[in-house]
Design an enzyme around this catalytic site. Structure first.
Site, short mmCIF file in Angstrom:
data_model
loop_
_atom_site.label_atom_id
_atom_site.label_comp_id
_atom_site.label_asym_id
_atom_site.label_seq_id
_atom_site.Cartn_x
_atom_site.Cartn_y
_atom_site.Cartn_z
N ALA A 65 0.87 -1.17 0.00
CA ALA A 65 0.00 0.00 0.00
C ALA A 65 0.91 1.22 0.00
CB ALA A 65 -0.89 -0.02 1.23
N GLY A 108 0.63 -4.81 1.11
CA GLY A 108 -0.58 -4.83 0.29
C GLY A 108 -0.37 -5.54 -1.05
C1 HXC Z 1 5.10 4.29 -1.34
C2 HXC Z 1 6.96 3.26 -2.16
C3 HXC Z 1 6.60 2.03 -1.56
C4 HXC Z 1 5.38 2.01 -0.84
C5 HXC Z 1 8.47 1.74 -2.57
N1 HXC Z 1 8.13 3.04 -2.77
N2 HXC Z 1 7.54 1.11 -1.85
N3 HXC Z 1 6.23 4.38 -2.03
N4 HXC Z 1 4.66 3.15 -0.75
N5 HXC Z 1 4.93 0.88 -0.27
C6 HXC Z 1 8.87 4.06 -3.51
C7 HXC Z 1 10.10 4.51 -2.75
O1 HXC Z 1 9.76 5.48 -1.80
C8 HXC Z 1 10.93 5.08 -3.87
O2 HXC Z 1 10.44 6.38 -4.20
C9 HXC Z 1 10.61 4.17 -5.05
O3 HXC Z 1 9.38 3.54 -4.72
C10 HXC Z 1 11.65 3.09 -5.26
O4 HXC Z 1 11.83 2.40 -4.01
P1 HXC Z 1 13.24 2.15 -3.34
O5 HXC Z 1 13.02 1.91 -1.90
O6 HXC Z 1 14.18 3.24 -3.72
O7 HXC Z 1 13.71 0.84 -4.10
P2 HXC Z 1 14.71 -0.30 -3.55
O8 HXC Z 1 15.86 0.37 -2.83
O9 HXC Z 1 14.99 -1.18 -4.73
O10 HXC Z 1 13.92 -1.11 -2.44
C11 HXC Z 1 12.72 -1.86 -2.81
C12 HXC Z 1 11.91 -2.22 -1.54
C13 HXC Z 1 11.61 -0.94 -0.74
C14 HXC Z 1 12.70 -3.22 -0.67
C15 HXC Z 1 10.63 -2.91 -2.02
O11 HXC Z 1 11.05 0.03 -1.63
C16 HXC Z 1 10.63 -1.14 0.38
O12 HXC Z 1 10.99 -1.65 1.44
N6 HXC Z 1 9.39 -0.64 0.20
C17 HXC Z 1 8.36 -0.68 1.22
C18 HXC Z 1 7.86 -2.08 1.41
C19 HXC Z 1 6.79 -2.09 2.48
O13 HXC Z 1 7.02 -1.78 3.66
N7 HXC Z 1 5.56 -2.47 2.06
C20 HXC Z 1 4.48 -2.49 2.96
C21 HXC Z 1 3.77 -1.20 2.84
S1 HXC Z 1 2.52 -1.05 4.04
P3 HXC Z 1 11.43 7.65 -4.35
O14 HXC Z 1 10.47 8.78 -4.60
O15 HXC Z 1 12.20 7.74 -3.07
O16 HXC Z 1 12.28 7.29 -5.51
C22 HXC Z 1 1.28 -1.91 3.46
C23 HXC Z 1 0.21 -1.91 4.42
C24 HXC Z 1 -1.01 -2.67 4.09
O17 HXC Z 1 1.24 -2.46 2.40
C25 HXC Z 1 -2.01 -2.57 5.15
C26 HXC Z 1 -1.65 -1.96 6.43
C27 HXC Z 1 -1.57 -0.45 6.47
#
Ligand code: HXC
Length: 257
Positions: A65, A108
């Site tokens: 998400a 998500g």
């Molecule tokens: C918003 C996101 C995002 C997310 C990545 N991005 N995941 N933006 N929401 N979930 C964005 C980053 O901010 C970044 O933007 C761009 O995408 C590229 O991501 P990077 O982190 O630079 O890439 P990388 O270093 O290759 O790492 C990939 C990754 C990491 C390991 C997948 O992005 C990550 O850990 N993302 C979050 C994963 C996460 O926690 N998902 C759960 C979300 S909560 P910029 O602008 O900086 O370039 C969820 C909740 C559901 O899903 C229900 C409960 C609330």
């Protein structure tokens, strides 16, 4: 219909939907959800479309998400708007759909993949529920669907530690139907979808309803539900055609009647 965050193509009887927010690794914001709701409803309503594939990019099915959209929200916002409620419109899709997952399916993203009838994974797929690291937890059904798919031990470990599992571990655990080489993922998913699309469509819906009932009903009412659906299919022309085609050693020609 015109979309900004997804790409929708029709290939014969198969609808291919690609998540398309590469700058955010396909993070699922309200706009993506709204567009998916429209695309899935259009698919479900179109008698010419008989299977759907949802996929992302090579790097990410969806990284979760949208954290940036949620960051500032407080309880009253989330509870007040019943945040994520819209996903129930996606899971209400009656016709079959497949998630084709390459790269990250996190939070998500993993939860949406698990909403599909089944998941086909590229060997690059990584599944995880890392929400705990953000101070939250799965909110789109992940705790429930993951536990049903892989059992308590692995679901609990994944939710409590945020550990990602790879495609092979996911297949061993029963989370995915099959693993294929990344380069072949979309083709393989489209091929599988085309095979489903060639099946009698009412039988496809009935099979899907019956398997889904296994996750809601105790055994005896579940078996009764199955048997009634089975009986009901004898009211279709496609049952007559399917059995006649078998007896006559030819391919069936199904109409959805
Ligand atoms: C918003 C996101 C995002 C997310 C990545 N991005 N995941 N933006 N929401 N979930 C964005 C980053 O901010 C970044 O933007 C761009 O995408 C590229 O991501 P990077 O982190 O630079 O890439 P990388 O270093 O290759 O790492 C990939 C990754 C990491 C390991 C997948 O992005 C990550 O850990 N993302 C979050 C994963 C996460 O926690 N998902 C759960 C979300 S909560 P910029 O602008 O900086 O370039 C969820 C909740 C559901 O899903 C229900 C409960 C609330």
């Amino acid at each position: 219909a015109d979309y900004e965050t997804i790409l929708v193509e029709r290939r014969d009887a198969v609808t291919l939907v690609r998540l398309n927010r590469p700058q955010a690794l396909n993070a699922l914001n309200s706009q993506v959800l709204g567009e998916l709701i429209r695309a899935f409803a259009a698919y479900d309503a179109d008698p010419a479309q008989r299977c759907l594939v949802l996929t992302g990019s090579e790097k990410a099915f969806a990284a979760g998400a949208d954290i940036k959209e949620m960051e500032a929200k407080v309880f009253a916002d989330m509870y007040g708007e019943n945040y994520f409620k819209g996903w129930e419109q996606v899971t209400a899709t009656r016709k079959p759909w497949i998630a084709a997952v390459a790269g990250y399916a996190l939070g998500g993203g993993c939860e949406v993949a698990m909403m599909a009838d089944f998941i086909l994974a590229a060997d690059t797929a990584r599944f995880g529920q890392p929400e705990i690291k953000l101070g939250v937890m799965p909110g789109m059904g992940g705790s429930q669907r993951l536990a049903a798919a892989v059992g308590k031990a692995k679901a609990m470990e994944m939710c409590l530690t945020g550990r990602m599992i790879g495609a092979e571990e996911a297949e061993r655990a029963g989370l995915v139907a099959r693993v294929v080489p990344a380069a072949a993922l979309v083709d393989e998913a489209l091929k599988t979808a085309a095979a489903i699309a060639a099946m009698p469509p009412l039988a496809a819906i009935a099979n899907k309803e019956a398997v889904n009932a296994a996750f809601e009903l105790p055994l005896a009412p579940g078996i009764n539900f199955e048997r009634r659906l089975f009986h009901g299919l004898f009211g279709t022309e496609d049952q007559k055609e399917g059995m006649a085609a078998f007896v006559e050693k030819r391919a069936g020609n199904f109409t959805g009647r």
